[in-house]
Scaffold this motif. Sequence first.
Motif, PDB file in Angstrom:
ATOM      1  N   UNK A   1    -155.579   0.185 -43.785  1.00 16.49           N
ATOM      2  CA  UNK A   1    -155.559   0.787 -45.159  1.00 16.49           C
ATOM      3  C   UNK A   1    -154.217   0.420 -45.925  1.00 16.49           C
ATOM      4  N   UNK A   2    -153.061   0.624 -45.130  1.00 12.61           N
ATOM      5  CA  UNK A   2    -151.974   0.610 -45.496  1.00 12.61           C
ATOM      6  C   UNK A   2    -151.513  -0.726 -46.282  1.00 12.61           C
ATOM      7  N   UNK A   3    -152.081  -1.896 -45.781  1.00 15.30           N
ATOM      8  CA  UNK A   3    -151.914  -3.347 -46.259  1.00 15.30           C
ATOM      9  C   UNK A   3    -152.875  -3.581 -47.181  1.00 15.30           C
ATOM     10  N   UNK A   4    -153.725  -2.707 -47.766  1.00 20.01           N
ATOM     11  CA  UNK A   4    -154.548  -2.953 -48.868  1.00 20.01           C
ATOM     12  C   UNK A   4    -153.805  -2.226 -50.174  1.00 20.01           C
ATOM     13  N   UNK A   5    -152.480  -1.473 -49.903  1.00 20.99           N
ATOM     14  CA  UNK A   5    -151.724  -0.738 -50.936  1.00 20.99           C
ATOM     15  C   UNK A   5    -151.230  -1.835 -51.861  1.00 20.99           C
ATOM     16  N   UNK A   6    -151.490  -1.947 -53.333  1.00 23.33           N
ATOM     17  CA  UNK A   6    -150.880  -2.974 -54.009  1.00 23.33           C
ATOM     18  C   UNK A   6    -149.331  -2.711 -54.790  1.00 23.33           C
ATOM     19  N   UNK A   7    -148.895  -3.403 -55.531  1.00 26.14           N
ATOM     20  CA  UNK A   7    -147.675  -3.151 -56.121  1.00 26.14           C
ATOM     21  C   UNK A   7    -148.139  -1.904 -56.856  1.00 26.14           C
ATOM     22  N   UNK A   8    -147.147  -0.984 -57.012  1.00 29.74           N
ATOM     23  CA  UNK A   8    -146.974   0.271 -57.830  1.00 29.74           C
ATOM     24  C   UNK A   8    -147.838   1.407 -57.507  1.00 29.74           C
ATOM     25  N   UNK A   9    -148.737   1.368 -56.239  1.00 26.05           N
ATOM     26  CA  UNK A   9    -149.423   2.476 -55.891  1.00 26.05           C
ATOM     27  C   UNK A   9    -148.744   3.275 -55.079  1.00 26.05           C
ATOM     28  N   UNK A  10    -149.197   4.651 -54.995  1.00 21.22           N
ATOM     29  CA  UNK A  10    -148.711   5.668 -53.975  1.00 21.22           C
ATOM     30  C   UNK A  10    -150.056   5.997 -52.984  1.00 21.22           C
ATOM     31  N   UNK A  11    -149.542   6.043 -51.705  1.00 25.22           N
ATOM     32  CA  UNK A  11    -150.722   6.591 -50.908  1.00 25.22           C
ATOM     33  C   UNK A  11    -150.179   7.761 -49.968  1.00 25.22           C
ATOM     34  N   UNK A  12    -151.347   8.924 -49.979  1.00 26.61           N
ATOM     35  CA  UNK A  12    -150.913   9.955 -49.422  1.00 26.61           C
ATOM     36  C   UNK A  12    -152.207   9.829 -48.344  1.00 26.61           C
ATOM     37  N   UNK A  13    -151.510   9.993 -46.956  1.00 26.59           N
ATOM     38  CA  UNK A  13    -152.337  10.458 -45.437  1.00 26.59           C
ATOM     39  C   UNK A  13    -152.146  11.547 -45.224  1.00 26.59           C
ATOM     40  N   UNK A  14    -153.187  12.301 -44.977  1.00 27.72           N
ATOM     41  CA  UNK A  14    -153.166  13.650 -44.717  1.00 27.72           C
ATOM     42  C   UNK A  14    -154.511  14.082 -43.516  1.00 27.72           C
ATOM     43  N   UNK A  15    -153.947  14.986 -42.896  1.00 24.80           N
ATOM     44  CA  UNK A  15    -155.003  15.595 -41.914  1.00 24.80           C
ATOM     45  C   UNK A  15    -154.309  16.615 -40.826  1.00 24.80           C
ATOM     46  N   UNK A  16    -155.257  16.832 -39.865  1.00 23.52           N
ATOM     47  CA  UNK A  16    -154.851  17.950 -38.816  1.00 23.52           C
ATOM     48  C   UNK A  16    -155.247  17.038 -37.502  1.00 23.52           C
ATOM     49  N   UNK A  17    -153.979  16.670 -36.825  1.00 21.46           N
ATOM     50  CA  UNK A  17    -154.321  15.894 -35.486  1.00 21.46           C
ATOM     51  C   UNK A  17    -154.888  16.796 -34.365  1.00 21.46           C
TER      52      UNK A  17
END
Length: 442
Positions: free
Chosen positions: A377-393
């Motif tokens: 997933x993180x290697x799909x993030x292109x230039x100028x994008x912001x990614x938020x990962x969230x959850x409850x372990x």
Amino acid sequence: MNKIYVLDTNVLLQDPLAIFAFEENEVVIPAIVLEEVDSKKRYMDEIGRNARQVAKIMDQFREKGRLHEKVPLDNGGQLRVELNHRSFEKMKDMFDEKSNDNRIIAVALNLLLEENMKQDSKPVILVSKDALMRVKADAIGIQAEDFLSDRVITSDHIYSGYLESYVSVEVLNKFYKDQKILVKDINCQHVYPNQFVILKDELGSSASAIGRIDTECKVVIPLIREPDHVWGIKSRNVQQRMALELLLRDDFPLVTLVGKAGTGKTLLSLAAGLLLTEDLHKYKKLLVARPVVPVGKDLGYLPGEKEEKLRPWMQPIYDNLDYLFNTKKPGELDQILAGMGSIQVEALTYIRGRSIPEQFIIIDEAQNLTKHEVKTILTRVGEGSKIVLMGDPQQIDHPYLDEYNNGLTYVVEKFKAEKISGHVKLEKGERSGLAQLAADLL
């Protein structure tokens, strides 16, 4: 003293490189384990990928010798596929059924009995991710262990993203006056870039402040001024304030949020994404995705086209969007989303191979991702994008993941020292008094 480790199938399916994690000891793989791995190799998910990788690793070892004997490992250990210790005779009075789990236990038991006959006997240890498998092994006198080498952290304390520091009133006044203080003034042994600091008066007064450690870990600076509201949402506690700081800033392309149900992770992220995408036009699209980890994994059992199949899995996202858009009538949200066109709700099933530039990406329920999936997933993030990962372990539905080895925890720990990321652990539930009480008591 060297040991003999007998590996359960789930260890290899969780981490195909587990074979190399036992140093100079002997690793034994029962033949029934290879059969179980073989039955999984056609799966088109993470388990299938790992099964195929195990097969390739075992095939490479054939070049070093006969696997039913002993093949040397690069770390000084040895590997062998066990064919001869399959007898169920010693176990038939304890476990009547000849299940695959019991066959693996039988191999470990027969090896243990054989070693006990020797002058220089070695300890035999069964390694399994299955708690009941370990219980059964222990009940008949076999030492059993969980496989811990895949854990990202070894303690129960996952990085929270903030710390508390008790300082003098002079330091607090200096922070308000100069809009910064030195990190050495907060009396903390070790800090990370973008870590938040809650400053409190050491004498016990109500004076306090919230700051953030800069990317060079030299000074503590104030947070940006919080907007009057973010799509009708305001932070209700200090951790939510920290989360909004990370979500609204352009200089943190990776944000991770951890918290129990009802702490506001999804709502805050969606509100920030809508503000930055729809109002400020800093991103072209808002992409929201979550892994499909149900009881029964195939979307094909649901009727309709792709959007109809996805709707039940994505409903928690739509619930939050209903709240943000203040919809009153059935179908009103679908009309709004169709008219806007810049909000996309997807399942992670479809993300492989994509490149996603200039988008605000939200990945919900990220605790159900493996390390490999989160890397994809993180290697799909292109230039100028912001990614938020969230959850409850602590709420994991994946059979081979736990609080310490899931993809979300993996990203939190690996990126906590990086300048481009920020993390907050949300503590207080804000959904309702009942939801908070349920999260605490249940």
